[in-house]
Scaffold this motif. Structure first.
Motif, PDB file in Angstrom:
ATOM      1  N   UNK A 108     -12.981   4.902 -21.138  1.00 30.24           N
ATOM      2  CA  UNK A 108     -13.454   3.858 -21.894  1.00 30.24           C
ATOM      3  C   UNK A 108     -12.312   3.281 -22.741  1.00 30.24           C
ATOM      4  N   UNK A 109     -12.434   1.855 -23.301  1.00 31.17           N
ATOM      5  CA  UNK A 109     -11.508   1.611 -24.416  1.00 31.17           C
ATOM      6  C   UNK A 109     -12.272   1.336 -25.553  1.00 31.17           C
ATOM      7  N   UNK A 110     -11.450   1.779 -26.579  1.00 27.85           N
ATOM      8  CA  UNK A 110     -12.117   1.390 -27.833  1.00 27.85           C
ATOM      9  C   UNK A 110     -11.562   0.051 -28.308  1.00 27.85           C
ATOM     10  N   UNK A 111     -12.481  -0.791 -28.925  1.00 27.65           N
ATOM     11  CA  UNK A 111     -12.403  -2.137 -28.831  1.00 27.65           C
ATOM     12  C   UNK A 111     -12.189  -2.443 -30.473  1.00 27.65           C
ATOM     13  N   UNK A 112     -12.655  -1.600 -31.391  1.00 30.04           N
ATOM     14  CA  UNK A 112     -12.688  -1.714 -32.923  1.00 30.04           C
ATOM     15  C   UNK A 112     -13.734  -1.287 -33.688  1.00 30.04           C
ATOM     16  N   UNK A 113     -13.785  -1.064 -34.832  1.00 32.34           N
ATOM     17  CA  UNK A 113     -14.835  -0.498 -35.635  1.00 32.34           C
ATOM     18  C   UNK A 113     -15.932  -1.594 -35.772  1.00 32.34           C
ATOM     19  N   UNK A 114     -17.276  -1.210 -35.702  1.00 32.96           N
ATOM     20  CA  UNK A 114     -18.331  -2.142 -36.244  1.00 32.96           C
ATOM     21  C   UNK A 114     -19.022  -1.420 -37.319  1.00 32.96           C
ATOM     22  N   UNK A 115     -19.782  -2.488 -38.102  1.00 37.42           N
ATOM     23  CA  UNK A 115     -20.731  -1.931 -39.220  1.00 37.42           C
ATOM     24  C   UNK A 115     -22.075  -2.945 -39.127  1.00 37.42           C
ATOM     25  N   UNK A 116     -22.962  -2.146 -39.699  1.00 38.49           N
ATOM     26  CA  UNK A 116     -24.299  -2.798 -40.020  1.00 38.49           C
ATOM     27  C   UNK A 116     -24.821  -2.440 -41.067  1.00 38.49           C
ATOM     28  N   UNK A 117     -25.681  -3.066 -41.712  1.00 37.49           N
ATOM     29  CA  UNK A 117     -26.359  -2.409 -43.183  1.00 37.49           C
ATOM     30  C   UNK A 117     -27.632  -3.186 -43.281  1.00 37.49           C
ATOM     31  N   UNK A 118     -28.395  -2.718 -43.991  1.00 40.10           N
ATOM     32  CA  UNK A 118     -29.870  -3.292 -44.271  1.00 40.10           C
ATOM     33  C   UNK A 118     -30.570  -2.303 -45.494  1.00 40.10           C
ATOM     34  N   UNK A 119     -31.717  -2.879 -45.903  1.00 45.46           N
ATOM     35  CA  UNK A 119     -32.377  -2.161 -46.935  1.00 45.46           C
ATOM     36  C   UNK A 119     -33.776  -2.159 -46.585  1.00 45.46           C
ATOM     37  N   UNK A 120     -34.601  -1.330 -47.214  1.00 42.45           N
ATOM     38  CA  UNK A 120     -36.156  -1.262 -46.917  1.00 42.45           C
ATOM     39  C   UNK A 120     -36.571  -1.007 -48.390  1.00 42.45           C
ATOM     40  N   UNK A 121     -37.514  -1.804 -48.629  1.00 44.64           N
ATOM     41  CA  UNK A 121     -38.180  -1.889 -50.026  1.00 44.64           C
ATOM     42  C   UNK A 121     -39.655  -1.558 -49.762  1.00 44.64           C
ATOM     43  N   UNK A 177     -21.711   2.693 -39.432  1.00 37.03           N
ATOM     44  CA  UNK A 177     -20.496   2.243 -38.869  1.00 37.03           C
ATOM     45  C   UNK A 177     -20.130   3.156 -37.448  1.00 37.03           C
ATOM     46  N   UNK A 178     -19.478   2.677 -36.698  1.00 41.78           N
ATOM     47  CA  UNK A 178     -19.142   3.205 -35.290  1.00 41.78           C
ATOM     48  C   UNK A 178     -18.045   2.591 -34.758  1.00 41.78           C
ATOM     49  N   UNK A 179     -17.810   2.981 -33.494  1.00 43.17           N
ATOM     50  CA  UNK A 179     -16.629   2.274 -32.731  1.00 43.17           C
ATOM     51  C   UNK A 179     -17.254   1.681 -31.419  1.00 43.17           C
ATOM     52  N   UNK A 180     -16.989   0.281 -31.421  1.00 39.37           N
ATOM     53  CA  UNK A 180     -17.356  -0.323 -29.988  1.00 39.37           C
ATOM     54  C   UNK A 180     -16.574  -0.003 -29.024  1.00 39.37           C
ATOM     55  N   UNK A 181     -16.993   0.319 -27.708  1.00 42.19           N
ATOM     56  CA  UNK A 181     -16.161   0.898 -26.659  1.00 42.19           C
ATOM     57  C   UNK A 181     -16.639   0.224 -25.453  1.00 42.19           C
ATOM     58  N   UNK A 182     -15.701  -0.133 -24.460  1.00 38.25           N
ATOM     59  CA  UNK A 182     -15.945  -0.844 -23.193  1.00 38.25           C
ATOM     60  C   UNK A 182     -15.646   0.328 -22.219  1.00 38.25           C
ATOM     61  N   UNK A 183     -16.698   0.611 -21.328  1.00 38.97           N
ATOM     62  CA  UNK A 183     -16.538   1.556 -20.168  1.00 38.97           C
ATOM     63  C   UNK A 183     -15.639   0.964 -19.066  1.00 38.97           C
ATOM     64  N   UNK A 184     -14.561   1.621 -18.573  1.00 35.44           N
ATOM     65  CA  UNK A 184     -13.706   1.319 -17.612  1.00 35.44           C
ATOM     66  C   UNK A 184     -14.504   1.799 -16.304  1.00 35.44           C
ATOM     67  N   UNK A 185     -14.007   0.880 -15.286  1.00 34.90           N
ATOM     68  CA  UNK A 185     -14.888   1.020 -14.078  1.00 34.90           C
ATOM     69  C   UNK A 185     -14.120   2.203 -13.357  1.00 34.90           C
ATOM     70  N   UNK A 186     -14.738   3.340 -12.925  1.00 31.01           N
ATOM     71  CA  UNK A 186     -14.251   4.280 -12.483  1.00 31.01           C
ATOM     72  C   UNK A 186     -14.245   4.231 -10.903  1.00 31.01           C
ATOM     73  N   UNK A 187     -13.338   4.545 -10.391  1.00 30.30           N
ATOM     74  CA  UNK A 187     -13.218   4.470  -8.796  1.00 30.30           C
ATOM     75  C   UNK A 187     -14.027   5.388  -8.130  1.00 30.30           C
ATOM     76  N   UNK A 188     -14.969   4.692  -7.276  1.00 30.36           N
ATOM     77  CA  UNK A 188     -15.848   5.270  -6.441  1.00 30.36           C
ATOM     78  C   UNK A 188     -15.269   5.564  -5.182  1.00 30.36           C
ATOM     79  N   UNK A 189     -15.562   6.652  -4.439  1.00 29.98           N
ATOM     80  CA  UNK A 189     -14.922   7.486  -3.276  1.00 29.98           C
ATOM     81  C   UNK A 189     -15.668   6.466  -2.134  1.00 29.98           C
ATOM     82  N   UNK A 190     -14.430   6.185  -1.266  1.00 33.68           N
ATOM     83  CA  UNK A 190     -14.727   5.274  -0.094  1.00 33.68           C
ATOM     84  C   UNK A 190     -15.560   5.966   0.852  1.00 33.68           C
ATOM     85  N   UNK A 191     -16.562   5.171   1.432  1.00 31.53           N
ATOM     86  CA  UNK A 191     -17.430   5.797   2.544  1.00 31.53           C
ATOM     87  C   UNK A 191     -16.711   5.906   3.854  1.00 31.53           C
ATOM     88  N   UNK A 192     -16.839   6.631   4.635  1.00 26.78           N
ATOM     89  CA  UNK A 192     -16.188   6.913   5.824  1.00 26.78           C
ATOM     90  C   UNK A 192     -17.092   6.757   6.916  1.00 26.78           C
TER      91      UNK A 192
END
Length: 125
Positions: A44-57, A110-125
């Motif tokens: 994966x590749x880290x794209x940056x920090x993300x954050x969100x907030x809210x409140x409940x009354x 808060x957390x880190x946004x990530x993008x999964x890298x494509x993993x190489x799949x084994x070739x079919x024979x």
């Protein structure tokens, strides 16, 4: 008159044990379920920090409104081109007054946004 007052008081107190008359709340909650994966930085590749907030009354044990949840973080990650959020941390502030007749819970995630890298799949024979 005293009997009516005590009946109303007993009703209001009982609402606290069974819940509100109206609830519309979304909030991030840490679960005890875990899924473990073995990732390396090649997965994966880290794209940056993300954050969100809210409140409940909550008012008079009758109405609870507000909030936002994990999907708020995921939306921020998708805006950066990410697939997922990792390493999520949540801070919660709980305020209340007059025996919980008014309560406000404010949270920030808060957390880190990530993008999964494509993993190489084994070739079919």
């Amino acid at each position: 008159m005293k009997k009516i007052f005590f009946l109303i008081l007993a009703f209001v107190i009982s609402l606290n044990s069974i819940g509100c008359l109206y609830t519309n709340v979304v909030a991030p909650i840490k679960t005890s379920d875990e899924t473990r994966y073995n990732f390396t930085t090649a997965d994966f590749t880290i794209l940056g920090r993300v954050e969100a907030s809210g409140s409940i009354s909550s008012y008079f044990w009758l109405v609870s409104v507000g909030g936002a949840g994990y999907f708020e973080l995921l939306d921020q990650a998708k805006k950066l081109g990410g697939d997922e959020v990792m390493n999520v941390k949540v801070d919660i502030i709980n305020q209340s007054a007059v025996l919980f007749l008014w309560q406000k819970v404010t949270w920030k995630a808060t957390g880190f946004a990530v993008k999964y890298n494509k993993l190489d799949k084994p070739e079919k024979k």
